[in-house]
Design an enzyme around this catalytic site. Sequence first.
Site, PDB file in Angstrom:
ATOM      1  N   CYS A  83      90.827  32.180  15.737  1.00 53.76           N
ATOM      2  CA  CYS A  83      90.590  30.860  16.338  1.00 53.76           C
ATOM      3  C   CYS A  83      91.862  30.132  16.753  1.00 53.76           C
ATOM      4  O   CYS A  83      91.783  29.164  17.506  1.00 53.76           O
ATOM      5  CB  CYS A  83      89.740  29.994  15.430  1.00 53.76           C
ATOM      6  SG  CYS A  83      90.356  29.840  13.792  1.00 53.76           S
ATOM      7  N   ARG A 133      76.787  25.567  16.662  1.00 56.98           N
ATOM      8  CA  ARG A 133      77.660  25.133  17.765  1.00 56.98           C
ATOM      9  C   ARG A 133      77.228  25.670  19.139  1.00 56.98           C
ATOM     10  O   ARG A 133      77.598  25.113  20.167  1.00 56.98           O
ATOM     11  CB  ARG A 133      79.094  25.609  17.501  1.00 56.98           C
ATOM     12  CG  ARG A 133      79.712  25.081  16.220  1.00 56.98           C
ATOM     13  CD  ARG A 133      79.989  23.598  16.318  1.00 56.98           C
ATOM     14  NE  ARG A 133      80.460  23.039  15.057  1.00 56.98           N
ATOM     15  CZ  ARG A 133      81.717  23.059  14.657  1.00 56.98           C
ATOM     16  NH1 ARG A 133      82.638  23.596  15.405  1.00 56.98           N
ATOM     17  NH2 ARG A 133      82.051  22.535  13.503  1.00 56.98           N
ATOM     18  N   HIS A 189      80.689  30.524  12.724  1.00 55.80           N
ATOM     19  CA  HIS A 189      80.653  31.203  14.021  1.00 55.80           C
ATOM     20  C   HIS A 189      80.303  32.680  13.845  1.00 55.80           C
ATOM     21  O   HIS A 189      80.495  33.249  12.768  1.00 55.80           O
ATOM     22  CB  HIS A 189      82.034  31.138  14.691  1.00 55.80           C
ATOM     23  CG  HIS A 189      82.425  29.779  15.188  1.00 55.80           C
ATOM     24  ND1 HIS A 189      83.614  29.175  14.858  1.00 55.80           N
ATOM     25  CD2 HIS A 189      81.787  28.915  16.026  1.00 55.80           C
ATOM     26  CE1 HIS A 189      83.689  27.996  15.462  1.00 55.80           C
ATOM     27  NE2 HIS A 189      82.602  27.814  16.168  1.00 55.80           N
TER      28      HIS A 189
END
Length: 253
Positions: free
Chosen positions: A247, A130, A160
């Site tokens: 998140c 990403r 992530h």
Amino acid sequence: MFKAITREISPAINNCELTHLQRTLIDLDLANLQHKQYEKCLVSLGCELYHLPAEEHLPDSVFVEDTAIVFDELAIITRPGALSRRQETLSIANALKTHRQLYYLQEPATIDGGDVLVVDKQIYIGISTRTNKEAFQQVSQILSPLGYSLTEVEVSNCLHLKSAVSLVSKNTLLLNPNWVDPQIFSKSKIITVDSSEPSAANGLLIGEQVIFPSNYPKTKSILLANHINVVAINISEIIKAEGAVTCCSLIFH
Ligand code: CIR
């Protein structure tokens, strides 16, 4: 006092992006209930909540962390790595503009907030599916003059950087050594997740308390044994969307 931006879960969450997980049905009612518990938890830890309405056509929009990186001095609106998530930033910029001066990244930079780990003035940026090196450079240009040091970290096998490592006290990181090299973080104390719970490295530190998924009981016990204050919540449905506790909010002073 902290401020926390959250967003109600999209009714389309079953169409969320998935990178490392197989799709399993998310129970929307249960997901909403768990999300409310999460928000209650934020409030009980001293956060003033800014709850945004659901974005019907943006399946992943509950994961507000990925849309901005907020510092005391300014906020950077991200350019999310997944095309389906780019529009999520519009309403977040609108919500943040009264609190911070906003900075934007330019194409071809892409970055998700989940790839940004801040430990005081040291910022680690995960280079992942990403987040790219152009984003690292542009973020560095904005933050280096403010006295921040930035380090690139290769991320593989997980979505992530903060899937692999997160802050659980002022100078303690919770980390999965199979997903990120612990030596990079040698300035911090490191607690390792239980090897049977690889996805357990994501906790959300608010003050001196850590919101942590009850779904990872062995790692929770390890945190408690290390005198980390844990507030446990069930996020089974968020996990199915490849989400975690950091998140679902944007926290700032
Ligand atoms: C995605 O793949 O973008 C979402 N399904 C999950 C994002 C989770 N975000 C985060 O951990 N910061």
